[in-house]
Design an enzyme around this catalytic site. Structure first.
Site, PDB file in Angstrom:
ATOM      1  N   HIS A  97      37.558  43.792  63.832  1.00 43.50           N
ATOM      2  CA  HIS A  97      38.550  42.713  63.804  1.00 43.50           C
ATOM      3  C   HIS A  97      38.405  41.978  62.476  1.00 43.50           C
ATOM      4  O   HIS A  97      37.293  41.731  61.999  1.00 43.50           O
ATOM      5  CB  HIS A  97      38.306  41.759  64.980  1.00 43.50           C
ATOM      6  CG  HIS A  97      39.048  40.468  64.824  1.00 43.50           C
ATOM      7  ND1 HIS A  97      40.397  40.418  64.592  1.00 43.50           N
ATOM      8  CD2 HIS A  97      38.607  39.178  64.832  1.00 43.50           C
ATOM      9  CE1 HIS A  97      40.759  39.154  64.486  1.00 43.50           C
ATOM     10  NE2 HIS A  97      39.698  38.386  64.617  1.00 43.50           N
ATOM     11  N   CYS A 103      40.943  37.586  70.147  1.00 43.91           N
ATOM     12  CA  CYS A 103      40.851  38.581  69.063  1.00 43.91           C
ATOM     13  C   CYS A 103      40.184  39.872  69.521  1.00 43.91           C
ATOM     14  O   CYS A 103      40.286  40.905  68.855  1.00 43.91           O
ATOM     15  CB  CYS A 103      40.100  38.006  67.871  1.00 43.91           C
ATOM     16  SG  CYS A 103      40.842  36.495  67.249  1.00 43.91           S
ATOM     17  N   ASN A 149      44.033  36.864  59.479  1.00 48.31           N
ATOM     18  CA  ASN A 149      43.502  37.167  60.814  1.00 48.31           C
ATOM     19  C   ASN A 149      44.689  37.250  61.772  1.00 48.31           C
ATOM     20  O   ASN A 149      45.336  36.236  62.040  1.00 48.31           O
ATOM     21  CB  ASN A 149      42.521  36.063  61.222  1.00 48.31           C
ATOM     22  CG  ASN A 149      41.971  36.236  62.632  1.00 48.31           C
ATOM     23  OD1 ASN A 149      42.509  37.005  63.426  1.00 48.31           O
ATOM     24  ND2 ASN A 149      40.916  35.510  62.941  1.00 48.31           N
TER      25      ASN A 149
END
Ligand code: COA
Length: 336
Positions: A263, A122, A293
């Site tokens: 993020h 990520c 996500n």
């Protein structure tokens, strides 16, 4: 080209264009309640997610990356041939060889630009921004594209309610180019990792990949295994400390920032960061409700939203921050 404080020719870096791409199919919380024992209320309260996009047959990490890069090239008003290098951050590459980036470069018509996949989960897109800034500041490269592209649905176990509610598919790209003003670009950055924590978030391919203690392994190889509570705690403390460190190094305070682009891991994590930094509504970008996500794609999705809304101007200070599997975590502070 101007001269920097150390007397050498200073190279600034400008954000020239941003683009994104999404699959057409959505998967809502109600849809997930038909697959596993969950419900919209639980998912919304614990994560802030309402829906996410899921790639259908034919849509891949490469096709999403190509579409987002084309959109970014258009936004920049450039030609594909002007790209010198493409860094593609992903934890869902199509193959281990060739890099997904090499085929993306070919498909957008940017050959023989350099191409490389970047594996930092990520954190990948923000790691990519830091690398792109450094490449350009050396003077060896003029225009570098950074892409975050993911098809996490391909490594998600839709029988595991602890993970399948979180993830979505998407891509986003940014084009960075050399600028005459050395005050523009990346002012401060960090890239960190703590590999001893790898077993909190991993995708095992074979039994050899499993941690010594198999606690929590779902039994399904090639799908994401996650210790949600540990990742949550680590994300909260690490995100806050790395933001403090980056701002201090740059001599910047939260009130100086036009935007914080994090993020999108969990709305609760982001709200805690926002509260601690005492940021007003809207300054820390949160759009996890619409996309879930999306790993390396989440930061450029946020950046694109801010830019299209006309909320970013030349000279603004923007802080990017991300954390993910590895564990890896990173910041990148930019003057646009
Ligand atoms: N629907 C309903 N109940 C669920 C559920 C779901 N989808 N998933 C878990 N539960 C249950 C659990 O079984 C547990 O039940 P129990 O108390 O009877 O055992 C209860 O809800 C609480 O589970 P817990 O794991 O403590 O929930 P949580 O508040 O930690 O939320 C996450 C779980 C995954 C949403 C949260 O830990 C998280 O977001 N972690 C970070 C993940 C992340 O960011 N990963 C990517 C990093 S880039």
């Amino acid at each position: 080209m101007s001269t920097g404080p150390d007397g050498r020719a200073g190279v600034g870096v400008r954000l020239a264009g941003v683009g994104t791409a999404l699959p057409t199919r959505t998967l809502t919380n109600e849809d997930l309640a038909g697959l596993v024992d969950t419900n919209d209320e639980w998912i919304t309260q614990r994560t802030g997610i309402k829906t996410r996009y899921i790639a259908e047959n034919g849509t891949t990490t490469r096709s999403l990356a190509v579409d987002s890069l084309r959109a970014a090239i258009d936004d920049a008003g450039m030609q594909p041939g002007e790209l010198d290098m493409v860094l593609l951050a992903t934890m869902t590459p199509e193959m281990s060889c060739p890099s997904t980036a090499a085929r993306v470069v070919h498909e957008v018509g940017a050959s023989p630009a350099g191409a490389m996949d970047l594996a930092a989960a990520c954190s990948g897109f923000v790691y990519g921004l830091n690398h792109a800034a450094a490449l350009i500041q050396t003077g060896h490269y003029k225009t570098v594209a950074v892409i975050g592209s993911e098809t996490l649905s391909k490594i998600t176990n839709y029988e595991d309610r602890r993970t399948c509610i979180l993830f979505g598919d998407a891509a986003g790209a940014a084009i960075l180019t050399a600028d005459d003003d050395p005050a523009r670009g990346c002012l401060a950055q960090t890239m960190r990792s703590e590999g001893s924590l790898w077993g909190e978030l991993y995708v095992p391919r074979t039994p050899d990949d499993l941690p010594e203690s198999h606690d929590g392994f779902t039994g399904r190889f090639n799908t994401l295994q996650m210790n949600g509570q540990e990742v949550f705690k680590f994300a909260v403390t690490t995100t806050q400390s790395i933001i403090d460190e980056t701002l201090e190094n740059a001599g910047v305070t939260p009130t100086d920032l036009a935007a914080v682009i994090p993020h999108q891991s969990n709305r609760r994590i982001l709200e805690l960061v926002k509260k601690r930094m005492d940021l007003p509504d809207g300054k820390l970008v949160i759009n996890i409700d619409k996309y879930g996500n999306t790993s390396a794609a989440s930061v450029p999705l946020c950046l694109n939203e801010k830019r299209r809304a006309g909320e970013l101007s030349e000279g603004d200070l923007v802080l990017f921050v991300a954390i993910g599997g590895g564990m890896c975590w990173t910041t990148s502070l930019w003057r646009l």
